[in-house]
Write a protein that holds these residues in place. Structure first.
Motif, PDB file in Angstrom:
ATOM      1  N   ASN A  78       0.832  -1.203   0.000  1.00 42.22           N
ATOM      2  CA  ASN A  78       0.000   0.000   0.000  1.00 42.22           C
ATOM      3  C   ASN A  78       0.871   1.259   0.000  1.00 42.22           C
ATOM      4  O   ASN A  78       2.104   1.207   0.114  1.00 42.22           O
ATOM      5  N   ASP A  79       0.217   2.413  -0.134  1.00 46.29           N
ATOM      6  CA  ASP A  79       0.949   3.681  -0.228  1.00 46.29           C
ATOM      7  C   ASP A  79       1.752   3.965   1.035  1.00 46.29           C
ATOM      8  O   ASP A  79       2.856   4.521   0.961  1.00 46.29           O
ATOM      9  N   ASN A  80       1.214   3.595   2.198  1.00 45.00           N
ATOM     10  CA  ASN A  80       1.940   3.845   3.442  1.00 45.00           C
ATOM     11  C   ASN A  80       3.269   3.099   3.466  1.00 45.00           C
ATOM     12  O   ASN A  80       4.296   3.638   3.894  1.00 45.00           O
ATOM     13  N   TYR A  81       3.242   1.830   3.004  1.00 44.04           N
ATOM     14  CA  TYR A  81       4.472   1.052   3.030  1.00 44.04           C
ATOM     15  C   TYR A  81       5.465   1.589   1.981  1.00 44.04           C
ATOM     16  O   TYR A  81       6.675   1.621   2.222  1.00 44.04           O
ATOM     17  N   LYS A  82       4.971   2.026   0.845  1.00 45.12           N
ATOM     18  CA  LYS A  82       5.853   2.596  -0.176  1.00 45.12           C
ATOM     19  C   LYS A  82       6.515   3.876   0.334  1.00 45.12           C
ATOM     20  O   LYS A  82       7.712   4.114   0.084  1.00 45.12           O
ATOM     21  N   ARG A  83       5.750   4.699   1.073  1.00 42.04           N
ATOM     22  CA  ARG A  83       6.340   5.903   1.660  1.00 42.04           C
ATOM     23  C   ARG A  83       7.382   5.531   2.713  1.00 42.04           C
ATOM     24  O   ARG A  83       8.419   6.181   2.830  1.00 42.04           O
ATOM     25  N   TYR A  84       7.099   4.463   3.474  1.00 36.84           N
ATOM     26  CA  TYR A  84       8.053   4.006   4.475  1.00 36.84           C
ATOM     27  C   TYR A  84       9.371   3.604   3.816  1.00 36.84           C
ATOM     28  O   TYR A  84      10.455   3.978   4.295  1.00 36.84           O
ATOM     29  N   ILE A  85       9.302   2.864   2.717  1.00 37.61           N
ATOM     30  CA  ILE A  85      10.517   2.438   2.019  1.00 37.61           C
ATOM     31  C   ILE A  85      11.315   3.652   1.543  1.00 37.61           C
ATOM     32  O   ILE A  85      12.545   3.727   1.703  1.00 37.61           O
TER      33      ILE A  85
END
Length: 452
Positions: A409-416
């Protein structure tokens, strides 16, 4: 020695900008049927035969100090002439000699510089010769009939011009420059900032919106590094823009973003971040450009020990499109921290072109996945990240090979992205991530095998 400079001068609306566009081979200077469109000095690189040089377009010269902007336009033209090896004096062949031409011709005769008299709007050879003949009366040597629109006679003009330029072997090619576009709303201090950089009135500064119209290039050197600073017109909301000069000015500003390495997004400290600033930040991010946020007029803000921290948090929260951009608080009026902007530019430009070895990227990726595992779907299926590699720079673009991109999801992509920045830096530049799944790779393999 650097490229010699040739000033193009004349009264308003004789076709100076059209001639500059013709000589440079690009439609950079704004051409519009209205006096006073060009105001600042606009430099463009040209060549003829073995000669390379710069032409500088100037505002229309009228010796009338009571008309708005004209004294400042004349000051800019005088500066251009002082730094030039020769001058091209453009007159209108259809209009004939005017009082303004005679005034300007007399002034040029006193400047002790080679002057070439270009009689514009002479479209036919025989007709053009008859139109040009009248201009012998200006006492500036042989008039050269030519047409900036059609190109007639420009070769003859350039043949005469290069006789006054230094030999080509004495001209040293410029080293790589960092191209920096100065972008912002009207009246945030972009031209003042450019003038503060170079220590002279390179751009006309006025409290009147729309003073700057063309994108104005200027070279600056520090510690052996060269920078090409591009001052641009202030960008207003689209609904407030009428078709005409402002429309073309803003189009030049957007093109300046496209041809830059780093963008300085200038914010007015008194106004704070506006909706238009947010849109400009989005444009910079969409173009994939490195960015430095410059908060100007900081000297006008009443401060306490918390002001700079509160203001920084506010800017970051409202300019999320360029949250990677460093923020610097300056005053173009007093010069406060202006020179430090170049330090931020250096870092942003370096990071924008940076390439990181695959092994180091995967170390950062493994650390990020270890600290925070990929999400699991309701059906119990978890995303898996196999490895990553950088495929391009400017901006840095990284491809991640995973089992299924839809499981991230977008949250995990931002985390990366945040973890990559925390581990590897990339200050001042956007990062692009491409998430590629097994099916994508299988399709790619089948396409490749089909062509074997």
């Amino acid at each position: 020695m650097p490229l010699p400079i040739v000033a193009v001068v004349g009264r308003p609306n004789v076709g100076k900008s059209t001639l500059v566009n013709r000589l440079s081979g690009e439609q950079y200077a704004i051409v519009y049927d209205q006096p006073g469109v060009t105001r600042d000095r606009v430099y463009r690189e040209c060549f003829w035969g073995a000669h390379e040089f710069q032409v500088v377009d100037t505002g229309g010269l009228v010796f009338d100090d009571e008309t708005e902007f004209l004294p400042m336009i004349r000051e800019q033209a005088e500066i251009a002439i002082r730094e030039s090896a020769a001058v091209i004096f453009v007159v209108d062949g259809l209009a004939g000699i005017t009082d303004a031409d005679e005034q300007l011709g007399g002034w040029l005769r006193r400047q002790n510089i080679p002057v070439l008299l270009a009689v514009n709007k002479c479209e036919g050879s025989k007709y053009g010769l008859s139109l040009a003949a009248e201009f012998w009366n200006l006492g500036l040597g042989e008039p050269i009939p030519m047409s900036g629109i059609h190109g007639n006679g420009t070769g003859e003009l350039l043949d005469e011009l290069v006789k006054h330029l230094p030999p080509p072997e004495e001209v040293v090619a410029e080293s790589d420059e960092i191209k920096v576009a100065i972008i912002g709303r009207p009246n945030v201090g972009k031209s003042s900032l450019l003038n503060a950089f170079i220590g002279e009135n390179r751009s006309i500064v006025s409290p009147i919106s729309g003073t700057t119209r063309d994108a104005i290039d200027m070279s600056v050197e520090r510690d052996g590094k060269k920078y090409r600073l591009i001052d641009t017109a202030g960008v207003r909301r689209k609904k407030n823009i009428d078709y005409g000069i402002e429309f073309f000015s803003i189009n030049r500003a957007f093109k300046a973003i496209g041809r830059s390495d780093v963008v300085l997004l200038v914010i007015d400290a008194l106004d704070g971040v506006t909706d238009q600033d947010q849109k400009l930040a989005g444009r910079i991010n969409d173009e994939g450009k490195a960015c430095v946020i410059v908060v100007n007029k900081w000297d006008a803000i009443e401060k306490d020990s918390y002001t700079i921290y509160d203001y920084t948090a506010e800017v970051k929260s409202r300019l999320m499109f360029v949250e990677y951009a460093p923020i610097i608080f300056v005053s173009a009026l007093t010069g406060q921290r202006v020179t430090q902007i170049l330090d931020r530019i250096d870092i942003a430009a370096e990071q924008h072109k940076r390439r990181v070895p695959t092994a180091i990227l995967n170390e950062a990726l493994n650390e990020a996945v270890t600290w925070h595992a990929p999400p699991t779907s309701r059906g119990g299926k978890q995303g898996k990240v196999y490895y990553c590699t950088q495929i391009s720079d400017s901006p840095p673009t990284i491809i991640l090979f995973v089992n299924d991109p839809h499981r991230f999801n977008d949250n995990y992509k931002r985390y990366i992205e945040n973890q990559f920045r925390k581990t590897l830096g990339f200050d001042g530049t956007p990062l692009r991530f491409i998430w590629r799944g097994k099916k994508d790779r299988e399709v790619e393999k089948s396409k490749n095998s089909a062509f074997r």
